[in-house]
Design an enzyme around this catalytic site. Structure first.
Site, PDB file in Angstrom:
ATOM      1  N   ASP A  68       0.712  -1.230   0.257  1.00 58.49           N
ATOM      2  CA  ASP A  68       0.190  -0.170   0.053  1.00 58.49           C
ATOM      3  C   ASP A  68       0.696   1.422  -0.336  1.00 58.49           C
ATOM      4  OD1 ASP A  68       0.946  -0.215   3.020  1.00 58.49           O
ATOM      5  OD2 ASP A  68      -0.762  -1.116   3.823  1.00 58.49           O
ATOM      6  N   ASN A 137      -7.054  -2.826  14.106  1.00 58.57           N
ATOM      7  CA  ASN A 137      -8.753  -3.071  13.673  1.00 58.57           C
ATOM      8  C   ASN A 137      -8.994  -3.731  12.668  1.00 58.57           C
ATOM      9  OD1 ASN A 137      -8.221  -1.620  11.541  1.00 58.57           O
ATOM     10  ND2 ASN A 137      -8.692  -0.233  11.094  1.00 58.57           N
ATOM     11  N   HIS A 139      -7.034  -4.487  10.020  1.00 58.48           N
ATOM     12  CA  HIS A 139      -7.076  -4.242   8.735  1.00 58.48           C
ATOM     13  C   HIS A 139      -5.944  -4.792   8.062  1.00 58.48           C
ATOM     14  CE1 HIS A 139      -4.369  -0.807   9.340  1.00 58.48           C
ATOM     15  NE2 HIS A 139      -4.122  -1.610   9.814  1.00 58.48           N
ATOM     16  N   GLU A 144      -9.894  -1.451   5.213  1.00 56.51           N
ATOM     17  CA  GLU A 144     -10.299  -1.408   6.337  1.00 56.51           C
ATOM     18  C   GLU A 144     -11.544  -2.356   6.826  1.00 56.51           C
ATOM     19  OE1 GLU A 144      -8.584  -0.057   8.179  1.00 56.51           O
ATOM     20  OE2 GLU A 144      -8.139   2.104   7.219  1.00 56.51           O
TER      21      GLU A 144
HETATM   22  C1  GLP Z   1      -0.545  -0.025   8.523  1.00 58.46           C
HETATM   23  C2  GLP Z   1      -0.098  -0.616   7.550  1.00 58.46           C
HETATM   24  C3  GLP Z   1      -0.229  -2.457   7.388  1.00 58.46           C
HETATM   25  C4  GLP Z   1       0.411  -2.705   8.631  1.00 58.46           C
HETATM   26  C5  GLP Z   1      -0.238  -1.572  10.320  1.00 58.46           C
HETATM   27  C6  GLP Z   1       0.156  -1.971  11.310  1.00 58.46           C
HETATM   28  O1  GLP Z   1      -1.111   1.500   8.358  1.00 58.46           O
HETATM   29  N1  GLP Z   1      -0.735   0.294   6.168  1.00 58.46           N
HETATM   30  O2  GLP Z   1       0.091  -2.571   6.417  1.00 58.46           O
HETATM   31  O3  GLP Z   1       0.322  -3.942   8.999  1.00 58.46           O
HETATM   32  O4  GLP Z   1      -0.805  -0.515   9.608  1.00 58.46           O
HETATM   33  O5  GLP Z   1       1.187  -1.728  12.005  1.00 58.46           O
HETATM   34  P1  GLP Z   1       2.459  -1.404  12.294  1.00 58.46           P
HETATM   35  O6  GLP Z   1       2.879  -2.816  12.236  1.00 58.46           O
HETATM   36  O7  GLP Z   1       2.930  -0.295  12.998  1.00 58.46           O
HETATM   37  O8  GLP Z   1       1.475  -1.611  14.319  1.00 58.46           O
END
Ligand code: GLP
Length: 263
Positions: A68, A137, A139, A144
């Site tokens: 993404d 959440n 995702h 989302e």
């Molecule tokens: C981000 C990314 C995800 C990621 C998630 C968790 O916003 N788009 O790919 O897995 O949120 O992030 P983190 O590993 O920093 O908790």
């Protein structure tokens, strides 16, 4: 799903990388990696780089596709996912930058950029190993809650909770973009293998829903229950709400020799 509970966050990275190396070995140097941003997979990527430097993993022809990208943040911005993937994946793993792809969130025509991204993944024959984190959440990527379970790469509006979670990387929450491009859940499900990593108590609820909850768009990662080769690697904190934690521990402790990871 294979669930592996590790005693520490560092161990999560080592086990996830060992699992990936095991999968990559028969594929060879042209392995196609799906890579995630966020803090969760950073140790996994560092360990993959270490294995490659030690000659235990050949990434000399590897390609990578990011999940993404924010919309409207230029490529060189420190919080652009282009930049984060360059620092956490491309440089440490010595990948050819021409073979590392991130959706273009700065394109004039975002819908066309999404289609082009799907085409690029298809052109290399699909992703062999998709690394994932998970949002609080539930995702994956930026899919989302209420994302279509068969969605493809597209524009999404970030959930308020995601913008709050990610505000720590920006000067203020007002600077966190409201939109992103993300591979869809259908795109992610096309990967031949999936390795999701999560650490810390903030992920415990999402992990329990993803692994043991009903398959529902309210917890988008739960779609992985339909994936034939999904591995979930978590530390004790992130495993804190798993009802069958003892079963996963027992399973891992009693793996047959051919499935054992030497870490
Ligand atoms: C981000 C990314 C995800 C990621 C998630 C968790 O916003 N788009 O790919 O897995 O949120 O992030 P983190 O590993 O920093 O908790």
């Amino acid at each position: 799903m294979e669930v592996i509970i590790c005693p520490s966050a560092q161990r999560v990275g080592e086990v996830a990388a060992a699992k990936a190396a095991r999968i990559a070995a028969p594929i060879g140097p042209d392995v196609v990696l799906g890579v995630a941003t966020g803090s969760s997979p950073v140790q996994t990527f560092a360990e993959l780089a270490r294995l490659a430097d030690a000659g235990e993993l050949d990434l000399s022809g590897a390609s990578a596709f990011a999940l993404d990208e924010y919309v409207g943040i230029p490529e060189g911005h420190p919080e652009s996912y282009h930049e984060i993937i360059r620092k956490t994946v491309t440089e440490p793993m010595h990948l050819d930058p021409a073979r590392v792809h991130v959706p273009n969130g700065f394109a004039d025509d975002l819908a066309a950029a999404c289609l082009a991204y799907e085409d690029a993944i298809r052109a290399v024959g699909g992703v062999d190993i998709q690394f994932l984190g998970v949002g609080t959440n539930g995702h994956i990527g930026f899919n989302e809650p209420t994302s279509s379970l068969s969605s493809r790469t597209r524009i999404k509006t970030l959930a308020a909770r995601t913008r709050e979670d990610n505000a720590r990387f920006f000067d203020s929450i007002d600077d966190v973009p409201k939109h992103c491009l993300t591979q869809g859940l259908g795109t992610i499900m096309d990967a031949r293998n999936v390795i999701l990593v999560a650490t810390g108590t903030s992920k415990a609820h999402a992990i329990a829903q993803v692994v043991e909850g009903p398959v529902t768009a309210m917890y988008p990662g739960s779609v992985l229950q339909f994936h034939p080769h999904a591995t979930i690697v978590v530390d004790e904190e992130a495993a804190g709400e798993l009802a069958l934690a003892d079963y996963y521990r027992e399973t891992y402790a009693n793996l047959p020799d051919w499935q054992r990871l030497d870490v």
